[in-house]
Design an enzyme around this catalytic site. Structure first.
Site, PDB file in Angstrom:
ATOM      1  CD  GLU A 187       1.344  -0.083  -7.182  1.00 23.32           C
ATOM      2  OE1 GLU A 187       1.607   1.052  -7.535  1.00 23.32           O
ATOM      3  OE2 GLU A 187       1.722  -0.280  -6.086  1.00 23.32           O
TER       4      GLU A 187
ATOM      5  NE  ARG B  50       6.374   5.290  -0.983  1.00 28.85           N
ATOM      6  CZ  ARG B  50       5.631   4.154  -1.834  1.00 28.85           C
ATOM      7  NH1 ARG B  50       4.743   5.016  -2.664  1.00 28.85           N
ATOM      8  NH2 ARG B  50       5.964   3.209  -1.662  1.00 28.85           N
TER       9      ARG B  50
ATOM     10  NE  ARG C 260       2.621   2.166   0.209  1.00 27.74           N
ATOM     11  CZ  ARG C 260       1.927   1.141   0.659  1.00 27.74           C
ATOM     12  NH1 ARG C 260       1.067   1.463   1.870  1.00 27.74           N
ATOM     13  NH2 ARG C 260       2.094   0.017   0.115  1.00 27.74           N
TER      14      ARG C 260
END
Length: 311
Positions: free
Chosen positions: A80, A139, A72
């Site tokens: 998004e 992540r 990330r």
């Protein structure tokens, strides 16, 4: 179990944890520290290949030892594409249907920008000593350097992302980049201005969507398709144009594909040889939702050409 056996087991567990641990998914750093960062800010640097761009700020990478991880991008947040973005997360974007649609559009643009720049590329990822190693979804949090350029900061400069409120070494520089982009109305910050509907006039239209294939959609991809038509009077060069759904699945027209005036081309979700009237997504599963979806088309430059909803 005797003491020697316990010791062997402990060593095995330790070795496994060091090779593929939660905080250290690969061997110790194997790349040079980017010149823009001080050694004291860097916890770890790796050379990796970008195996897949999930969206504008998330990607799957492969280390030189063959192990995989999801990273990330540290300090940035792109809108998004698979879920709705709350406009409140991007100051100045209105909390209206138009604001949400605008952010979804720029979520797609950020994803395409990341794919064009990074997909399949060898990059350096840097773990910042002053930031968390992993986020809430497990992540790895990193800076990505491609050709010695900090891609995280580039997203801010080009208006594809906003600053993510967290602690990290480059925060001041990132804040400056976001401030300049907002002041100039760059990218997603251009809502309501001349860039508010950055669309390309085109004669391409959706003539038909056949989303509900006979039987099991996932097993009959040859019966799931979208028909496009060139309603104009001139040939339309679709090279590099991208078709996507609301979930972000993307198909790219092959180089040199031209749709003649008045002509139609059917995009099948399954496999097959491309022709002048039929192209194939080669998808592993069904693409279009039977209950309703949106067919998005963007030019090779990333401008939206059409958005046609059904259902």
């Amino acid at each position: 179990m005797d003491r020697r056996a316990w010791l062997c087991l402990a060593l095995l567990v330790c070795a496994s944890g060091c090779a593929v641990g939660i905080d250290d998914p690969a061997p110790a750093g194997d790349a040079d520290v980017p010149s823009a960062l001080s050694d004291t800010a860097v916890q770890r640097v790796h050379t990796v290949t970008v195996a897949d761009v999930v969206d504008g700020d998330t990607m799957d990478v492969r280390y030189e030892n063959g192990s995989d991880d999801t990273v990330r991008l540290l300090g940035v947040d792109t809108p998004e594409v698979e879920t709705e973005t709350d406009p409140a997360e991007f100051e100045g974007i209105p909390e209206t249907a138009a604001g949400r649609e605008w952010l979804r559009e720029w979520g797609y643009r950020a994803s395409e920008f990341a794919r064009e720049r990074l997909d399949g590329e060898t990059v350096r990822i840097v773990v910042d000593r002053r930031a968390d190693v992993r986020g809430s979804y497990g992540r790895l949090l990193v800076y990505v350097y491609h050709d010695d350029e900090n891609f995280n900061r580039l997203l801010l400069e080009e208006g594809y992302a906003g600053l993510y409120d967290s602690e990290f070494s480059e925060r001041a520089a990132f804040e400056d980049s976001e401030t300049r982009a907002r002041a100039d109305g760059v990218g997603l910050w251009g809502f309501g201005g001349s860039a508010a509907r950055n669309e390309t006039a085109s004669s391409l239209v959706v003539a038909r969507v056949h989303a509900d294939a006979e039987g099991d959609d996932h097993e009959n991809l040859g019966d799931e398709y979208v028909v496009f038509e060139n309603a104009g009077e001139e040939p339309l060069n679709l090279s590099g144009w991208r078709v996507s759904d609301e979930a972000g699945h993307t198909y790219v027209f092959p180089e040199g594909f031209v749709l003649e005036a008045g002509g139609r081309v059917t995009l099948y979700s399954g496999d097959g040889p491309d022709t002048a009237t039929a192209v194939y997504w080669n998808s592993d599963g069904a693409v279009w939702n039977n209950g309703g979806d949106t067919v998005y088309v963007r030019s090779a430059a990333g401008d939206r050409v059409l958005a046609d909803s059904y259902g």
